[in-house]
Design a protein around this motif. Structure first.
Motif, short mmCIF file in Angstrom:
data_model
loop_
_atom_site.label_atom_id
_atom_site.label_comp_id
_atom_site.label_asym_id
_atom_site.label_seq_id
_atom_site.Cartn_x
_atom_site.Cartn_y
_atom_site.Cartn_z
N GLY A 1 0.82 -1.21 0.00
CA GLY A 1 0.00 0.00 0.00
C GLY A 1 0.84 1.25 0.00
N PRO A 2 0.22 2.40 0.07
CA PRO A 2 -1.22 2.60 0.07
C PRO A 2 -1.81 2.34 -1.32
CG PRO A 2 -0.15 4.73 0.03
CD PRO A 2 0.94 3.68 0.14
N TYR A 3 -3.11 2.14 -1.35
CA TYR A 3 -3.83 1.77 -2.56
C TYR A 3 -4.72 2.92 -3.02
CZ TYR A 3 -2.50 -2.79 -0.74
OH TYR A 3 -1.78 -3.86 -0.24
N GLU A 4 -4.81 3.10 -4.33
CA GLU A 4 -5.71 4.11 -4.87
C GLU A 4 -7.17 3.71 -4.70
OE1 GLU A 4 -4.59 5.12 -8.87
OE2 GLU A 4 -2.63 5.87 -8.22
N LEU A 5 -7.41 2.39 -4.60
CA LEU A 5 -8.76 1.88 -4.40
C LEU A 5 -8.70 0.69 -3.45
CD1 LEU A 5 -11.81 1.75 -5.05
CD2 LEU A 5 -11.21 0.37 -7.07
N VAL A 6 -9.52 0.75 -2.41
CA VAL A 6 -9.68 -0.37 -1.48
C VAL A 6 -11.16 -0.72 -1.49
CG1 VAL A 6 -9.51 -1.17 0.92
CG2 VAL A 6 -7.75 0.37 -0.02
N VAL A 7 -11.46 -2.01 -1.62
CA VAL A 7 -12.84 -2.48 -1.62
C VAL A 7 -12.98 -3.56 -0.55
CG1 VAL A 7 -14.65 -3.60 -2.97
CG2 VAL A 7 -13.09 -2.01 -4.08
N ALA A 8 -14.04 -3.47 0.25
CA ALA A 8 -14.33 -4.49 1.26
C ALA A 8 -15.83 -4.74 1.28
CB ALA A 8 -13.83 -4.05 2.63
N ASN A 9 -16.23 -5.88 0.80
CA ASN A 9 -17.63 -6.29 0.79
C ASN A 9 -17.76 -7.39 1.83
OD1 ASN A 9 -20.30 -6.80 0.15
ND2 ASN A 9 -19.83 -7.93 -1.72
N ILE A 10 -17.93 -6.98 3.07
CA ILE A 10 -17.93 -7.94 4.17
C ILE A 10 -19.26 -7.79 4.91
CG2 ILE A 10 -16.57 -8.80 6.11
CD1 ILE A 10 -14.12 -7.37 4.96
N LEU A 11 -19.24 -7.46 6.17
CA LEU A 11 -20.43 -7.17 6.97
C LEU A 11 -20.11 -6.00 7.88
CD1 LEU A 11 -21.50 -10.79 7.97
CD2 LEU A 11 -22.67 -9.30 6.35
N ALA A 12 -21.13 -5.36 8.44
CA ALA A 12 -20.93 -4.15 9.25
C ALA A 12 -20.01 -4.38 10.45
CB ALA A 12 -22.28 -3.61 9.72
N GLY A 13 -20.19 -5.47 11.17
CA GLY A 13 -19.36 -5.73 12.35
C GLY A 13 -17.87 -5.75 12.03
N PRO A 14 -17.43 -6.61 11.11
CA PRO A 14 -16.02 -6.61 10.75
C PRO A 14 -15.54 -5.29 10.15
CG PRO A 14 -17.05 -8.64 10.02
CD PRO A 14 -18.15 -7.74 10.52
N LEU A 15 -16.41 -4.62 9.38
CA LEU A 15 -16.00 -3.34 8.80
C LEU A 15 -15.76 -2.30 9.89
CD1 LEU A 15 -18.27 -3.11 5.64
CD2 LEU A 15 -15.80 -3.51 5.72
N CYS A 16 -16.57 -2.29 10.93
CA CYS A 16 -16.34 -1.38 12.06
C CYS A 16 -15.02 -1.71 12.74
CB CYS A 16 -17.47 -1.48 13.08
SG CYS A 16 -18.88 -0.45 12.66
N HIS A 17 -14.79 -2.97 12.97
CA HIS A 17 -13.58 -3.42 13.65
C HIS A 17 -12.32 -3.07 12.85
CE1 HIS A 17 -11.13 -5.86 16.29
NE2 HIS A 17 -10.64 -6.48 15.24
N MET A 18 -12.41 -3.11 11.53
CA MET A 18 -11.25 -2.86 10.67
C MET A 18 -11.14 -1.42 10.19
SD MET A 18 -10.94 -6.25 8.28
CE MET A 18 -12.55 -6.13 7.52
N ALA A 19 -11.97 -0.52 10.68
CA ALA A 19 -12.04 0.84 10.14
C ALA A 19 -10.68 1.55 10.10
CB ALA A 19 -13.05 1.68 10.91
N THR A 20 -10.00 1.58 11.21
CA THR A 20 -8.72 2.30 11.25
C THR A 20 -7.72 1.68 10.28
OG1 THR A 20 -9.12 2.94 13.53
CG2 THR A 20 -6.84 3.05 12.76
N GLY A 21 -7.65 0.35 10.28
CA GLY A 21 -6.71 -0.34 9.40
C GLY A 21 -7.03 -0.17 7.94
N LEU A 22 -8.29 -0.33 7.57
CA LEU A 22 -8.67 -0.15 6.16
C LEU A 22 -8.43 1.28 5.70
CD1 LEU A 22 -11.95 -2.24 5.75
CD2 LEU A 22 -9.72 -2.69 4.70
N ALA A 23 -8.84 2.24 6.52
CA ALA A 23 -8.67 3.65 6.15
C ALA A 23 -7.20 3.99 5.96
CB ALA A 23 -9.30 4.55 7.21
#
Length: 174
Positions: free
Chosen positions: A101-123
């Protein structure tokens, strides 16, 4: 796209996947990303769609080694091995993901719970002027996800509702 989902998630027919495909297509029409991460790739359908739409280097990651193997097989089937690499990784802070990284595009099609948990890392994986596409969210979960990702410095650029599911497109300003 030729696709055998096998035991992995992702046929491209779910409303959340459709929303991601729409977002990827729209973003690639403006400017195909040089680098992309598909977090939670499943069958690899989103990674392959992005590569076919012009993304140059795509990293497809999934927590499930079976899904990683399914993605590799689908990538070969579609002749995209030069542009897509698939790895087994469970968290956005995996050293292999951060090193690429960093990436020009990041896509995550998961579920709300994991997306909340990974917010800082994904961002943290989104490049300046890059985009983050999130899906797998029910309409009632959108406010929670928007608040969580705004707190990381991202701006909501677009929402794509479909059959009670929402896809959210965030942008990191320079």
């Amino acid at each position: 796209i030729l696709l055998d989902a096998g035991l992995a998630f992702g046929t491209g027919r779910a409303p959340s996947t459709f929303g991601c495909l729409q977002a990827i297509d729209d973003l690639c029409r403006i400017r195909p990303p040089r680098t992309m991460l598909d977090m939670g790739t499943g069958s690899g359908v989103l990674a392959m769609a992005a590569a076919k739409a012009g993304a140059r280097a795509v990293l497809a990651a999934d927590i499930d080694p079976v899904a990683t193997e399914v993605t590799r097989n689908n990538v070969k089937l579609n002749g995209l091995s030069q542009r897509i690499a698939a790895i087994t990784a469970s968290k956005p802070d995996d050293p292999r993901l951060t090193a690429a990284g960093p990436y020009e595009l990041v896509v995550a099609n998961i579920l709300a719970g994991p997306l909340c948990h990974m917010a800082t890392g994904l961002a943290s994986l989104v490049a300046a002027n890059g985009y983050l596409v999130l899906s797998g969210l029910l309409a009632r979960e959108e406010r929670l996800i928007v608040a969580r990702y705004r707190s990381t410095g991202l701006t909501l650029a677009r929402r794509i509702p479909r059959e009670g599911w929402h896809t959210l497109v965030f942008r990191r300003r320079a």
